[in-house]
Write a protein that holds these residues in place. Structure first.
Motif, mmCIF file in Angstrom:
data_model
loop_
_atom_site.group_PDB
_atom_site.id
_atom_site.type_symbol
_atom_site.label_atom_id
_atom_site.label_comp_id
_atom_site.label_asym_id
_atom_site.label_seq_id
_atom_site.Cartn_x
_atom_site.Cartn_y
_atom_site.Cartn_z
ATOM 1 N N UNK A 147 0.820 -52.467 17.970
ATOM 2 C CA UNK A 147 1.566 -51.320 18.538
ATOM 3 C C UNK A 147 2.458 -50.577 17.251
ATOM 4 N N UNK A 148 2.700 -51.452 16.164
ATOM 5 C CA UNK A 148 3.370 -50.762 15.148
ATOM 6 C C UNK A 148 2.499 -49.728 14.568
ATOM 7 N N UNK A 149 1.141 -49.845 14.337
ATOM 8 C CA UNK A 149 0.326 -48.940 13.657
ATOM 9 C C UNK A 149 0.020 -47.833 14.529
ATOM 10 N N UNK A 150 0.227 -47.940 15.954
ATOM 11 C CA UNK A 150 -0.058 -46.785 16.867
ATOM 12 C C UNK A 150 1.247 -45.964 16.795
ATOM 13 N N UNK A 151 2.222 -46.212 16.183
ATOM 14 C CA UNK A 151 3.517 -45.448 16.060
ATOM 15 C C UNK A 151 3.551 -44.710 14.780
ATOM 16 N N UNK A 152 2.590 -45.063 14.021
ATOM 17 C CA UNK A 152 2.798 -44.358 12.712
ATOM 18 C C UNK A 152 2.209 -42.939 12.637
ATOM 19 N N UNK A 153 2.893 -42.142 11.751
ATOM 20 C CA UNK A 153 2.644 -40.495 12.121
ATOM 21 C C UNK A 153 1.127 -40.036 11.739
ATOM 22 N N UNK A 154 0.430 -40.798 11.154
ATOM 23 C CA UNK A 154 -1.191 -40.425 10.809
ATOM 24 C C UNK A 154 -2.034 -41.137 11.797
ATOM 25 N N UNK A 155 -1.319 -41.921 12.855
ATOM 26 C CA UNK A 155 -2.329 -42.682 13.700
ATOM 27 C C UNK A 155 -2.960 -41.857 14.723
ATOM 28 N N UNK A 156 -2.516 -40.731 14.828
ATOM 29 C CA UNK A 156 -3.217 -40.044 16.321
ATOM 30 C C UNK A 156 -4.643 -39.583 16.235
ATOM 31 N N UNK A 157 -5.066 -39.471 15.109
ATOM 32 C CA UNK A 157 -6.615 -38.927 15.246
ATOM 33 C C UNK A 157 -7.408 -40.088 15.643
ATOM 34 N N UNK A 158 -6.922 -41.392 15.705
ATOM 35 C CA UNK A 158 -7.810 -42.514 16.172
ATOM 36 C C UNK A 158 -7.914 -42.639 17.773
ATOM 37 N N UNK A 159 -6.672 -41.963 18.303
ATOM 38 C CA UNK A 159 -6.548 -42.337 19.792
ATOM 39 C C UNK A 159 -7.794 -41.857 20.677
#
Ligand SMILES: N[C@@H](CCC(=O)N[C@@H](CS)C(=O)NCC(=O)O)C(=O)O
Length: 221
Positions: free
Chosen positions: A191-203
């Motif tokens: 959950x914490x990783x998913x909130x990091x600003x650079x996470x979106x390209x993983x989604x």
């Protein structure tokens, strides 16, 4: 600014690790999406860059690098600003612990995913995934939960490139869901990783891969 080219496909976890790293560093690059189903990675031109015919492949001013872990650490060292350097710490021991978890991603997490996907993306055609290959993922979750017992992130109190590489793989294992009551630390870390600003390209790529794997598992159930 040298020309950076990343070859890949969104569903690939190692490619997504590179995309997140590039986003974290705010580096401009060209993303060349390959048609793996059409065999573009088996063409002589690509095999010259990577005889292993895997993505990601990075070109930096014409120089070629393969393997996501190598690519991510290279990018951080070459293009990271002062703050970004913490993603791959300079202290030798701290760096060794980060490397250890990068090898864990490569040798344990990704290997367990590949033991499943080999039955799906197989040149000789898809086949049923043996149940024990799916069950084996539980062991990886057990390891992660231990790493995270006293740490907020995989290697300590700060986010590093090990978290970036591991989250790309772990979110690709979601077809074998984590029980949050059995794995509270790992659930909180995701959950914490998913909130990091650079996470979106993983989604998008992780969702695409999980949808594809689930459809395959249903078809062969
Ligand atoms: N250890 C490599 C693994 C790369 C890998 O296996 N990529 C897969 C996609 S997830 C691939 O390109 N497979 C195509 C093939 O093996 O022909 C890395 O981290 O870059």
């Amino acid at each position: 600014m040298p020309k950076i080219v990343l070859y890949g496909v969104d569903p690939s976890p190692p490619v997504r690790a590179c995309l997140m790293t590039l986003r974290a560093l705010n580096v401009e690059f060209e993303y060349k999406v390959l048609n793996l189903q059409g065999g573009e990675h088996m063409q002589p031109e690509f095999l010259k860059k990577n005889p292993l015919h895997t993505v990601p492949v990075l070109e930096d001013d014409g120089k070629v690098l393969t393997d996501s872990h190598v690519i991510c650490t290279y990018l951080i060292q070459k293009y990271g600003g002062q703050k970004d350097k913490a993603l791959y710490p300079a202290d030798l021991y701290e760096r060794a612990i980060v490397d250890q978890k990068l090898y864990f991603d490569c040798g344990v997490l990704f290997t367990k995913l590949r033991a499943v996907t080999i039955h799906i993306f197989n040149a000789t055609g898809p086949s049923k995934v043996p149940q024990d290959k799916i069950e084996a993922i539980t062991e990886a979750y057990d390891f992660l939960e231990k790493f995270l017992q006293t740490n907020e992130y995989i290697t300590g109190k700060n986010v590093t490139v090990a978290d970036i590489c591991c989250i790309a793989t772990v979110t690709s294992l979601a077809f074998h869901p984590l029980d949050s009551s059995k794995y509270p630390k790992t659930t909180a870390w995701i959950k914490k990783m998913q909130q990091l600003p650079f996470y979106s390209p993983n989604e998008k790529g992780a969702t695409e891969l999980i949808t594809f794997i689930n459809a395959h598992l249903k078809q062969f159930s």
